[in-house]
Structures are given as structure tokens and as C-alpha cells.
Design an enzyme around this catalytic site. Sequence first.
Site, PDB file in Angstrom:
ATOM      1  N   ALA A 113      49.004  32.338  26.595  1.00  0.00           N
ATOM      2  CA  ALA A 113      50.413  32.063  26.304  1.00  0.00           C
ATOM      3  C   ALA A 113      51.215  31.683  27.545  1.00  0.00           C
ATOM      4  O   ALA A 113      52.386  31.352  27.444  1.00  0.00           O
ATOM      5  CB  ALA A 113      51.049  33.289  25.651  1.00  0.00           C
ATOM      6  N   SER A 118      44.281  34.089  32.076  1.00  0.00           N
ATOM      7  CA  SER A 118      43.072  33.529  32.700  1.00  0.00           C
ATOM      8  C   SER A 118      42.925  34.059  34.130  1.00  0.00           C
ATOM      9  O   SER A 118      41.815  34.403  34.561  1.00  0.00           O
ATOM     10  CB  SER A 118      43.104  32.002  32.685  1.00  0.00           C
ATOM     11  OG  SER A 118      44.245  31.522  33.334  1.00  0.00           O
ATOM     12  N   ASP A 161      49.350  32.794  40.130  1.00  0.00           N
ATOM     13  CA  ASP A 161      48.954  33.768  39.105  1.00  0.00           C
ATOM     14  C   ASP A 161      47.887  34.730  39.616  1.00  0.00           C
ATOM     15  O   ASP A 161      47.966  35.944  39.386  1.00  0.00           O
ATOM     16  CB  ASP A 161      48.406  33.039  37.864  1.00  0.00           C
ATOM     17  CG  ASP A 161      49.514  32.371  37.057  1.00  0.00           C
ATOM     18  OD1 ASP A 161      50.696  32.601  37.346  1.00  0.00           O
ATOM     19  OD2 ASP A 161      49.181  31.613  36.127  1.00  0.00           O
TER      20      ASP A 161
HETATM   21  C1  MEV Z   1      50.721  28.408  35.371  1.00  0.00           C
HETATM   22  O1  MEV Z   1      50.879  29.783  35.054  1.00  0.00           O
HETATM   23  C2  MEV Z   1      51.744  27.977  36.351  1.00  0.00           C
HETATM   24  C3  MEV Z   1      51.654  26.554  36.850  1.00  0.00           C
HETATM   25  O2  MEV Z   1      52.544  26.464  37.974  1.00  0.00           O
HETATM   26  C4  MEV Z   1      50.254  26.158  37.270  1.00  0.00           C
HETATM   27  C5  MEV Z   1      49.800  26.856  38.546  1.00  0.00           C
HETATM   28  O3  MEV Z   1      50.609  27.434  39.288  1.00  0.00           O
HETATM   29  O4  MEV Z   1      48.576  26.784  38.816  1.00  0.00           O
HETATM   30  C6  MEV Z   1      52.120  25.576  35.793  1.00  0.00           C
END
Ligand code: MEV
Length: 326
Positions: A113, A118, A161
Site C-alpha cells: 500500500a 517490501s 524505506d
Molecule cells: C516509495 O515508498 C517511495 C518512493 O520515493 C520510491 C523510493 O524512495 O524508492 C516513491
Amino acid sequence: MVRVKAPGVVKLFGEHAVVYGKPAIAMAIDRFITVEAVKISGGDVEIISRDLGVRGIYLRIIDGSVAEAKILDNAYAAKLASYAYRAVEVTRRFLGVRDGVRLTITSELPVGAGLATSAAVAASTVAAYSRELGFELRKEEVAKLAHQVEVEVQGAASPMDTTTSTMGGLLYIKPGVEVRRIAAKLPIVVGVVERESTTGDLVARVRKLYGRHPGVISRIMDTIELLVNEALDALARQDLELVGELMNVNQGLLEALGVSNRRLMELIYSAREAGALGAKISGAGGGGAVVALAPGVEDSVIKAFKAHGGIGFRADVWEEGLTYIQ
Ligand code: MEV
């Protein structure tokens, strides 16, 4: 047997721009992916999940090929299994081992979501597999390997993340330059609607737009950097009104990058109408998660999310990051 849990992550500022090296602010939350690792004979990797979203999954991987698969109609569960398998491969390369392992994965988070499930799967698999084989990796090493997993599976990923899920806390992250803990307390409500696109697709979509309008998009990325730095000051002063206002500005820029959609906007406007100081996408967009800063109106915002076809829950910061359960 080793059991490890890694928290989900809400993105308060700077997603997408962080892929281009801009700073971002993200918070580990008190909902987890848990991975249990048990060494098995031979070199097989077995991945079992009973509750990744809707149904179950059982995968047996021998020499990189799926030898047996029972994936009951759940694309996100299959996707998470690919992060877990890649995490074993990346850890094997790093440690120079080939031992087989059975991984059992459970989730308290809506999977896929935009809440970094991940990253949490990658980090907790790296940590659980390596410790089960008797290796003690530092958290920084786990974060680095988990980031490698995301890059290999997605094609492109920032370390936001994986760093936040592994290290925990509310973090200011400038990739390759700085990771700083922020002491602020934030009354956060998370909303989730169905996801229409994957993170990889959305990152690719932004890259395409960047290619077509480099002058415009580079200025949007620079503006996001400016507002992330202003948000850092506002958080240090615990000025929640300003933090909320900057979240709304950030949402406008994500909209300009083309990663919002009608269902996300409905949640975002419903949160603001219910009294949230700020509301925006959390993560890649294309459906998925939104985050609202909602001091004193948490329950009204949760109700508003439900009334607009989503789910909603309060989230507290999880300072510890990756946590060994036993
Ligand atoms: C994904 O959670 C966040 C993005 O900035 C992709 C990333 O940081 O790798 C969209």
C-alpha cells in the site's frame, strides 16, 4: 529459529524526489512485518505466508527456480515473496554462504500500500537469515543489503524505506549524505485505499515526465527539497500547523508529478475536512496510503477515511526499528 520484526514506514515529506538524491522525512510505525527463519538442509528456500493481505502463499525455490508454488490469487503476496527470496540471495552473496532456509512471513500491515512492506520484508529477511546462520550483522549493514534488494527487484529505489524500517524513529534522510533522528511527536492517522500501480511503475512514470520536461520537473524536485528542509525546522519547533501546511504543499507537488489519483484525493480532502492540519500521499502513490496529521481529530479522520471507502488507523512512532523477538 530466529524471529525478527521490522516496522512499516509512513512518508511525511519528499517521496519521489528522494529517488533523485533530495532529502526526505519518514517515520517508522508500530505495525510490523515479521519473518521467522529456520535453517533447512540443502540449498532450498521455502517461503510461507499465511496472511499477506488476503490469502496464503507457499514457494519452494531451488537454485533460483521456483520448484513448487501455491500462490492463491494474491499478486502482492507473490511480490513480497520475490523481495524475501532476493533478500536471501543478496545475503548469501554478502556472507559467501548457500544454506537453505524456511521463511515464514506474517504482516500486520496492508501489503503493497505504500507503507514500506517490501522494505520491511527485505530488512527482516536479511536479519533473520543471517542470524539463523550465526552471523551478527550491524543494523547499517542490514539496511544497506535491504536497499540492494529493493534496487534489484524494483530497478530503482532510494534508501529511505529500508533505512527507516531498519533504524526506526522519525528520520531526516539525505541519501548518501545524512541520516538524522528527529525528536518530534506526531499524531498521525494512516488511510489506505486500493493500489492501482506498483512503486516501480510510478517511479518510472516520474522519470519519463522528468525526461519530457527536465526544466519544470527539476524545479519541482528543488522545491520539494526546500520544503523538506523547512519541515525539518518546523518539526524541531513542534510547530504542527506549519508541518501540516507543508504536507499540503508537498501533496500539490506530488499531484504535479502525476502520482495521485481520485481515490487518494477523496481521502486527502476528507481528512482535511475532518480537521486534519495536513494530509498527503504516503509513498509512491497510484492508490495505496495517505498520511494525515490530525491532533485531537484522529477518530474523525479515521471515520472520514472509512466513509470514503478506505481503512484508517492511528500510528505511533517505533523508535527501535528492526527488532529481534527471540
Ligand atoms: C516509495 O515508498 C517511495 C518512493 O520515493 C520510491 C523510493 O524512495 O524508492 C516513491
